[in-house]
Write a protein that holds these residues in place. Structure first.
Motif, PDB file in Angstrom:
ATOM      1  N   ALA A   1       0.845  -1.201   0.000  1.00  0.00           N
ATOM      2  CA  ALA A   1       0.000   0.000   0.000  1.00  0.00           C
ATOM      3  C   ALA A   1       0.881   1.252   0.000  1.00  0.00           C
ATOM      4  CB  ALA A   1      -0.924  -0.004   1.207  1.00  0.00           C
ATOM      5  N   ILE A   2       1.975   1.200   0.784  1.00  0.00           N
ATOM      6  CA  ILE A   2       2.879   2.352   0.807  1.00  0.00           C
ATOM      7  C   ILE A   2       3.570   2.495  -0.550  1.00  0.00           C
ATOM      8  CG2 ILE A   2       4.974   3.272   1.879  1.00  0.00           C
ATOM      9  CD1 ILE A   2       4.029   1.959   4.476  1.00  0.00           C
TER      10      ILE A   2
ATOM     11  N   ALA B   1       2.345   1.655  -3.391  1.00  0.00           N
ATOM     12  CA  ALA B   1       1.356   2.167  -4.340  1.00  0.00           C
ATOM     13  C   ALA B   1       1.323   3.682  -4.324  1.00  0.00           C
ATOM     14  CB  ALA B   1      -0.022   1.608  -4.003  1.00  0.00           C
ATOM     15  N   LEU B   2       1.508   4.272  -3.151  1.00  0.00           N
ATOM     16  CA  LEU B   2       1.410   5.731  -3.068  1.00  0.00           C
ATOM     17  C   LEU B   2       2.756   6.414  -3.257  1.00  0.00           C
ATOM     18  CD1 LEU B   2      -1.086   6.084  -0.121  1.00  0.00           C
ATOM     19  CD2 LEU B   2      -1.501   6.475  -2.517  1.00  0.00           C
ATOM     20  N   GLU B   3       3.861   5.705  -2.980  1.00  0.00           N
ATOM     21  CA  GLU B   3       5.157   6.392  -2.956  1.00  0.00           C
ATOM     22  C   GLU B   3       6.069   6.033  -4.116  1.00  0.00           C
ATOM     23  OE1 GLU B   3       6.147   8.870  -1.107  1.00  0.00           O
ATOM     24  OE2 GLU B   3       4.192   8.865  -0.142  1.00  0.00           O
ATOM     25  N   ALA B   4       5.709   5.035  -4.953  1.00  0.00           N
ATOM     26  CA  ALA B   4       6.602   4.646  -6.045  1.00  0.00           C
ATOM     27  C   ALA B   4       6.791   5.824  -7.005  1.00  0.00           C
ATOM     28  CB  ALA B   4       6.020   3.451  -6.789  1.00  0.00           C
ATOM     29  N   LYS B   5       8.008   5.950  -7.560  1.00  0.00           N
ATOM     30  CA  LYS B   5       8.293   7.072  -8.449  1.00  0.00           C
ATOM     31  C   LYS B   5       7.454   6.989  -9.726  1.00  0.00           C
ATOM     32  CE  LYS B   5      11.731   9.573  -6.601  1.00  0.00           C
ATOM     33  NZ  LYS B   5      11.074   9.379  -5.288  1.00  0.00           N
ATOM     34  N   GLU B   6       7.467   5.807 -10.363  1.00  0.00           N
ATOM     35  CA  GLU B   6       6.701   5.602 -11.583  1.00  0.00           C
ATOM     36  C   GLU B   6       5.294   5.161 -11.217  1.00  0.00           C
ATOM     37  OE1 GLU B   6       7.319   5.005 -15.039  1.00  0.00           O
ATOM     38  OE2 GLU B   6       9.282   5.973 -15.067  1.00  0.00           O
ATOM     39  N   ILE B   7       4.290   5.713 -11.912  1.00  0.00           N
ATOM     40  CA  ILE B   7       2.916   5.372 -11.539  1.00  0.00           C
ATOM     41  C   ILE B   7       2.573   3.933 -11.919  1.00  0.00           C
ATOM     42  CG2 ILE B   7       1.659   6.118 -13.591  1.00  0.00           C
ATOM     43  CD1 ILE B   7       0.091   7.668 -11.055  1.00  0.00           C
TER      44      ILE B   7
ATOM     45  N   GLY C   1       3.432   2.008  -9.060  1.00  0.00           N
ATOM     46  CA  GLY C   1       2.398   2.275  -8.069  1.00  0.00           C
ATOM     47  C   GLY C   1       1.183   1.393  -8.286  1.00  0.00           C
ATOM     48  N   ALA C   2       0.780   1.240  -9.572  1.00  0.00           N
ATOM     49  CA  ALA C   2      -0.374   0.391  -9.879  1.00  0.00           C
ATOM     50  C   ALA C   2      -0.079  -1.054  -9.507  1.00  0.00           C
ATOM     51  CB  ALA C   2      -0.730   0.504 -11.363  1.00  0.00           C
TER      52      ALA C   2
ATOM     53  N   LEU D   1      -0.410  -1.370  -5.856  1.00  0.00           N
ATOM     54  CA  LEU D   1      -1.829  -1.447  -5.468  1.00  0.00           C
ATOM     55  C   LEU D   1      -2.350  -2.860  -5.649  1.00  0.00           C
ATOM     56  CD1 LEU D   1      -4.397   0.176  -4.651  1.00  0.00           C
ATOM     57  CD2 LEU D   1      -4.917   0.269  -7.062  1.00  0.00           C
TER      58      LEU D   1
ATOM     59  N   SER E   1      -1.178  -4.943  -2.833  1.00  0.00           N
ATOM     60  CA  SER E   1      -1.918  -4.669  -1.605  1.00  0.00           C
ATOM     61  C   SER E   1      -3.291  -5.338  -1.630  1.00  0.00           C
ATOM     62  CB  SER E   1      -2.050  -3.166  -1.430  1.00  0.00           C
ATOM     63  OG  SER E   1      -2.749  -2.885  -0.265  1.00  0.00           O
TER      64      SER E   1
ATOM     65  N   ILE F   1      -6.563  -0.107 -14.434  1.00  0.00           N
ATOM     66  CA  ILE F   1      -5.681   1.021 -14.122  1.00  0.00           C
ATOM     67  C   ILE F   1      -4.389   0.910 -14.931  1.00  0.00           C
ATOM     68  CG2 ILE F   1      -4.295   2.059 -12.297  1.00  0.00           C
ATOM     69  CD1 ILE F   1      -6.508   1.308 -10.359  1.00  0.00           C
TER      70      ILE F   1
ATOM     71  N   VAL G   1      -3.037   3.598 -17.652  1.00  0.00           N
ATOM     72  CA  VAL G   1      -1.738   4.254 -17.507  1.00  0.00           C
ATOM     73  C   VAL G   1      -0.871   4.002 -18.736  1.00  0.00           C
ATOM     74  CG1 VAL G   1       0.390   4.258 -16.193  1.00  0.00           C
ATOM     75  CG2 VAL G   1      -1.780   4.227 -15.007  1.00  0.00           C
TER      76      VAL G   1
END
Lengths: 107, 166
Positions: free
Chosen positions: B17-18, B20-26, B29-30, B33, B36, B68, B72
């Motif tokens: 979860a962290i 997902a929110l903090e990764a440099k590349e989205i 992040g997906a 997620l 998680s 998602i 992206v």
């Protein structure tokens, strides 16, 4: 043996992470991630409280908790589809996914 | 005390979860997620709710996370991938709010007798099916309408008109 409190604590952690994401992120997709994480925290609570005994006795609420989570997951899927469509449209209109730049509807 | 399996899956769930929110590349992040959501699904397995767990994997990882990822990657633009800067004050305020909520909830939980509750009473599939198809059948139908409406709405929103295109 896992107790009910363990699951509720994980749910609280996920909820806190979701609030952090909602408060700080400006990328619309990250906001979607944060909302999804918070929905999952709520679902986890539903199932956890439904499964453990003193709460699960009268008329099998265990099944009730799981049923509500099934509905909630389906709703979250619909919500994600709509949010993604809105993000794509907002990007096409403003060339940006920064939510603090989307001010055309601000009063 | 919690099982090792539970602790491992808790670390996976909260850690991704962290990410997902903090990764440099989205894109990462997906994927975080999706990890998680998978972690929450395994927690459902540990809660003796395999039906919800499989539903979670099918709908969340199979549909939402893939949706998602496709969004992206299909609309691949520099600005999507880039992390937008947040100023230090709002970042601090966000971390403080998140921590405050988590700690408040944790203290509320520790204050109760929830740690002594360890006995589960798992429901069978038949009971879930019965609830969905009898008492909560109207909810199911409204949900079907909502899903259909949201899919149609999403398609209408993201349609590109021919005049608009050129």
């Amino acid at each position: 043996m896992n107790s009910l409190a363990d699951f509720v604590l994980v749910s609280a952690m996920l909820f806190g992470i979701g609030i952090y994401g909602l408060a700080t992120k400006r990328n619309a997709l990250r906001l979607l991630f944060a909302v999804e994480i918070m929905i999952n925290a709520a679902n986890l609570n539903f199932v956890a409280f439904g499964q453990f005994l003193p709460f699960a006795q009268a008329a099998q609420p265990s099944a009730l908790g799981q049923t509500f989570v099934l509905f909630s997951i389906a709703l979250a899927a619909a919500e994600a589809a709509v949010i993604l469509a809105i993000v794509v449209v907002a990007y096409r209109l403003h060339q940006d996914v920064d939510v603090s730049e989307l001010k055309s509807m601000q009063g | 005390m919690a099982d090792p399996t539970f602790i491992a899956m808790m670390v996976v769930t909260v850690g991704s979860a962290i990410v997902a929110l903090e990764a440099k590349e989205i894109v990462y992040g997906a994927i975080g997620l999706a990890g998680s959501l998978f972690g929450v699904a395994t927690l459902f397995f540990l809660l003796d709710a395999p039906y919800v767990a499989v539903f979670q994997i099918a709908v969340y990882i199979g549909a939402v996370a893939v949706l998602i990822l496709f969004t992206v990657m299909l609309v691949r633009q520099e600005r999507w991938a880039k992390e937008l800067p947040t100023n230090a004050l709002s970042k601090f305020a966000g971390i403080a709010t998140g921590l405050a909520v988590t700690i408040a909830l944790a203290f509320a939980v520790l204050d109760t007798g929830l740690f002594s509750i360890t006995q589960t009473n798992p429901a069978d599939f038949v009971k879930i099916g019965e609830l969905i198809s009898t008492g909560y059948a109207p909810v199911l139908e409204v949900l079907a309408l909502i899903l259909a409406a949201s899919v149609v709405g999403a398609l209408t929103l993201s349609r590109v008109d021919k005049e608009e295109k050129k």
